[in-house]
Design a protein around this motif. Structure first.
Motif, PDB file in Angstrom:
ATOM      1  N   GLN A  68     -16.699 -12.541   7.761  1.00  0.00           N
ATOM      2  CA  GLN A  68     -16.813 -11.219   7.664  1.00  0.00           C
ATOM      3  C   GLN A  68     -18.046 -11.540   8.672  1.00  0.00           C
ATOM      4  O   GLN A  68     -17.844 -10.073   9.357  1.00  0.00           O
ATOM      5  CB  GLN A  68     -17.029 -10.868   5.797  1.00  0.00           C
ATOM      6  CG  GLN A  68     -17.556 -10.013   6.381  1.00  0.00           C
ATOM      7  CD  GLN A  68     -16.092  -8.528   7.033  1.00  0.00           C
ATOM      8  OE1 GLN A  68     -15.386  -8.352   5.905  1.00  0.00           O
ATOM      9  NE2 GLN A  68     -16.283  -8.102   8.108  1.00  0.00           N
ATOM     10  N   ALA A  99      -7.697  -9.197   8.690  1.00  0.00           N
ATOM     11  CA  ALA A  99      -7.773  -7.867   7.612  1.00  0.00           C
ATOM     12  C   ALA A  99      -9.481  -7.906   7.609  1.00  0.00           C
ATOM     13  O   ALA A  99      -9.712  -6.320   7.500  1.00  0.00           O
ATOM     14  CB  ALA A  99      -7.473  -8.913   6.465  1.00  0.00           C
ATOM     15  N   GLU A 140      -5.337  -5.808   4.529  1.00  0.00           N
ATOM     16  CA  GLU A 140      -6.385  -5.997   4.014  1.00  0.00           C
ATOM     17  C   GLU A 140      -7.301  -7.124   3.298  1.00  0.00           C
ATOM     18  O   GLU A 140      -5.949  -7.703   3.460  1.00  0.00           O
ATOM     19  CB  GLU A 140      -6.638  -4.549   3.211  1.00  0.00           C
ATOM     20  CG  GLU A 140      -6.388  -3.620   3.238  1.00  0.00           C
ATOM     21  CD  GLU A 140      -6.052  -2.445   1.883  1.00  0.00           C
ATOM     22  OE1 GLU A 140      -6.745  -2.788   1.282  1.00  0.00           O
ATOM     23  OE2 GLU A 140      -5.058  -1.389   2.066  1.00  0.00           O
ATOM     24  N   PHE A 150      -5.510  -8.114  -5.043  1.00  0.00           N
ATOM     25  CA  PHE A 150      -5.269  -7.258  -4.768  1.00  0.00           C
ATOM     26  C   PHE A 150      -4.596  -5.902  -6.054  1.00  0.00           C
ATOM     27  O   PHE A 150      -3.047  -5.399  -6.073  1.00  0.00           O
ATOM     28  CB  PHE A 150      -4.387  -6.771  -3.769  1.00  0.00           C
ATOM     29  CG  PHE A 150      -4.318  -7.537  -2.079  1.00  0.00           C
ATOM     30  CD1 PHE A 150      -5.042  -6.707  -1.749  1.00  0.00           C
ATOM     31  CD2 PHE A 150      -4.688  -8.792  -2.081  1.00  0.00           C
ATOM     32  CE1 PHE A 150      -5.152  -6.869  -0.690  1.00  0.00           C
ATOM     33  CE2 PHE A 150      -4.965  -9.264  -0.957  1.00  0.00           C
ATOM     34  CZ  PHE A 150      -5.694  -8.696  -0.512  1.00  0.00           C
ATOM     35  N   PRO A 162      -9.952  -7.545   0.160  1.00  0.00           N
ATOM     36  CA  PRO A 162     -11.170  -7.236  -0.711  1.00  0.00           C
ATOM     37  C   PRO A 162     -12.112  -7.882  -0.731  1.00  0.00           C
ATOM     38  O   PRO A 162     -11.500  -9.356  -1.417  1.00  0.00           O
ATOM     39  CB  PRO A 162     -10.790  -6.458  -2.124  1.00  0.00           C
ATOM     40  CG  PRO A 162      -9.076  -6.220  -1.596  1.00  0.00           C
ATOM     41  CD  PRO A 162      -8.377  -7.032  -0.705  1.00  0.00           C
ATOM     42  N   ARG A 178       0.892  -1.142   0.014  1.00  0.00           N
ATOM     43  CA  ARG A 178      -0.301   0.020   0.111  1.00  0.00           C
ATOM     44  C   ARG A 178       0.790   1.701   0.149  1.00  0.00           C
ATOM     45  O   ARG A 178       0.904   2.256  -0.444  1.00  0.00           O
ATOM     46  CB  ARG A 178      -0.799  -0.158   1.566  1.00  0.00           C
ATOM     47  CG  ARG A 178      -1.747   0.820   1.231  1.00  0.00           C
ATOM     48  CD  ARG A 178      -2.916   1.059   2.269  1.00  0.00           C
ATOM     49  NE  ARG A 178      -2.527   0.523   4.068  1.00  0.00           N
ATOM     50  CZ  ARG A 178      -2.304   0.045   4.576  1.00  0.00           C
ATOM     51  NH1 ARG A 178      -3.520  -1.940   4.253  1.00  0.00           N
ATOM     52  NH2 ARG A 178      -2.062  -0.615   5.185  1.00  0.00           N
ATOM     53  N   CYS A 182     -11.177  -7.407  10.104  1.00  0.00           N
ATOM     54  CA  CYS A 182     -11.333  -6.824  11.583  1.00  0.00           C
ATOM     55  C   CYS A 182     -12.015  -7.370  12.488  1.00  0.00           C
ATOM     56  O   CYS A 182     -13.321  -7.326  12.938  1.00  0.00           O
ATOM     57  CB  CYS A 182     -12.525  -5.919  11.104  1.00  0.00           C
ATOM     58  SG  CYS A 182     -10.778  -4.443  10.873  1.00  0.00           S
TER      59      CYS A 182
END
Length: 344
Positions: A268, A286, A170, A61, A172, A35, A288
């Motif tokens: 998730q 990643a 992270e 990514f 995605p 990043r 949370c």
């Protein structure tokens, strides 16, 4: 500490990142560095040189990585048997259109530094061990052995003069991930936040807590009225089936049925995760999602410092070798639920 710009006046336009490691966590841990790299070089073409499975990582990514090149193997790097007959052709092809910058992010560099230099980049940078081969003292950082894995690579970015963009991980999630999860009929009755994922596998058997212990934890959670979902890769189907067989309570076993994206979507919406010290722990970080990570290592303190998630409030570490490990795992589950640490 402010470091000077070590990349030169003309910013590199073609960048190679060498990290040919086999685990999901190995790549997730370098996302904060990627990043920062992308923020500093927004127009650059950044290429990951990695193992075949990492092609999907590059696809996911794509905001940080533009291209994937399969690592051909190199003598002394154990993750991939070297195809020595093909190596000269591979290197000749790479050197025809040389990279402006090659970053060695594959360990301390004892073996990976020679491979990185042979890519023929204008500038090489990375890590080295003092007393071992160092391609460029101005651009190679002494390997920070005591740092957590995430921060090791951030230290390299700092050293090169690249501003950091935080240290959070992270992962995605795409619409296709949710669709893949919904193809499993068994998940339709799961309520977000009302189930706990238990992941008893790990690529390295030495990192696995026993199936008996995981079964006891899962039964205790079930007795508390919580839905338990067992997860695992295709290679872990038998191991997870053993946990399910040892349990006294019914459970939902999804081992071998989820893609990585579907597993992430499942995780998730979980209340929390219980797992070994393995890639899925970094996936939880990643996303949370709070977790309890069981650590099995000869030097627990050193190993925990390197590999477990940085946020120790959301991710609790339990020494799996301790006699009280089972009770401690359950105690940490209760604390995480009481504290409501699912928020980012």
């Amino acid at each position: 500490m402010n470091y000077p710009n070590r990349l030169g006046v003309s910013l590199p336009q073609r960048v190679a990142v060498v990290r040919a490691l086999r685990g999901l966590g190995d790549l997730l841990c370098v996302v904060p560095a990627l990043r920062a790299l992308r923020s500093a070089l927004p127009a650059a073409q950044i290429t990951l040189i990695g193992l075949p499975w990492a092609r999907t990582f590059v696809d996911r990514f794509d905001q940080y990585l533009d291209e994937f090149i399969e690592f051909p193997g190199y003598p002394g790097i154990p993750e991939c048997p070297p195809l020595v007959q093909e190596l000269p052709q591979f290197l000749a092809h790479i050197q025809q259109q040389p990279f402006d910058l090659a970053l060695q992010m594959h360990g301390s560099g004892i073996v990976s530094n020679p491979f990185t230099v042979m890519l023929g980049a204008t500038i090489n940078a990375g890590f080295f061990l003092p007393g071992q081969y160092c391609p460029d003292l101005d651009r190679f950082l002494p390997y920070p052995n005591q740092e957590p894995e995430v921060r090791r690579h951030l230290r390299l970015m700092e050293f090169l003069g690249i501003p950091l963009q935080g240290e959070v991980l992270e992962f995605p999630l795409h619409i296709a991930d949710w669709r893949s999860l919904q193809t499993l009929n068994q998940v339709s009755d799961l309520q977000p936040g009302e189930y706990i994922c238990v992941h008893p596998g790990a690529y390295d058997p030495a990192r696995r807590w026993s199936p008996q212990q995981f079964a006891k934890v899962a039964d205790a959670l079930s007795a508390w009225g919580l839905q338990v979902v067992l997860t695992g890769s295709g290679a872990e189907v038998e191991l997870v089936a053993e946990v399910a067989k040892l349990m006294r309570w019914p459970t939902l076993n999804l081992a071998g049925q989820t893609s990585l994206g579907a597993l992430a979507a499942l995780l998730q919406q979980a209340r929390l995760l219980i797992c070994n010290d393995t890639g899925v722990s970094h996936l939880a970080a990643a996303l949370c999602v709070p977790s309890v990570v069981v650590l099995l290592a000869s030097n627990t303190s050193s190993e925990a410092n390197r590999w477990v998630p940085l946020n120790r409030q959301r991710h609790r570490v339990v020494d799996g070798l301790a006699r009280t490990a089972l009770a401690e795992v359950l105690a940490q589950v209760e604390l995480l639920q009481d504290e409501g640490t699912h928020a980012a």
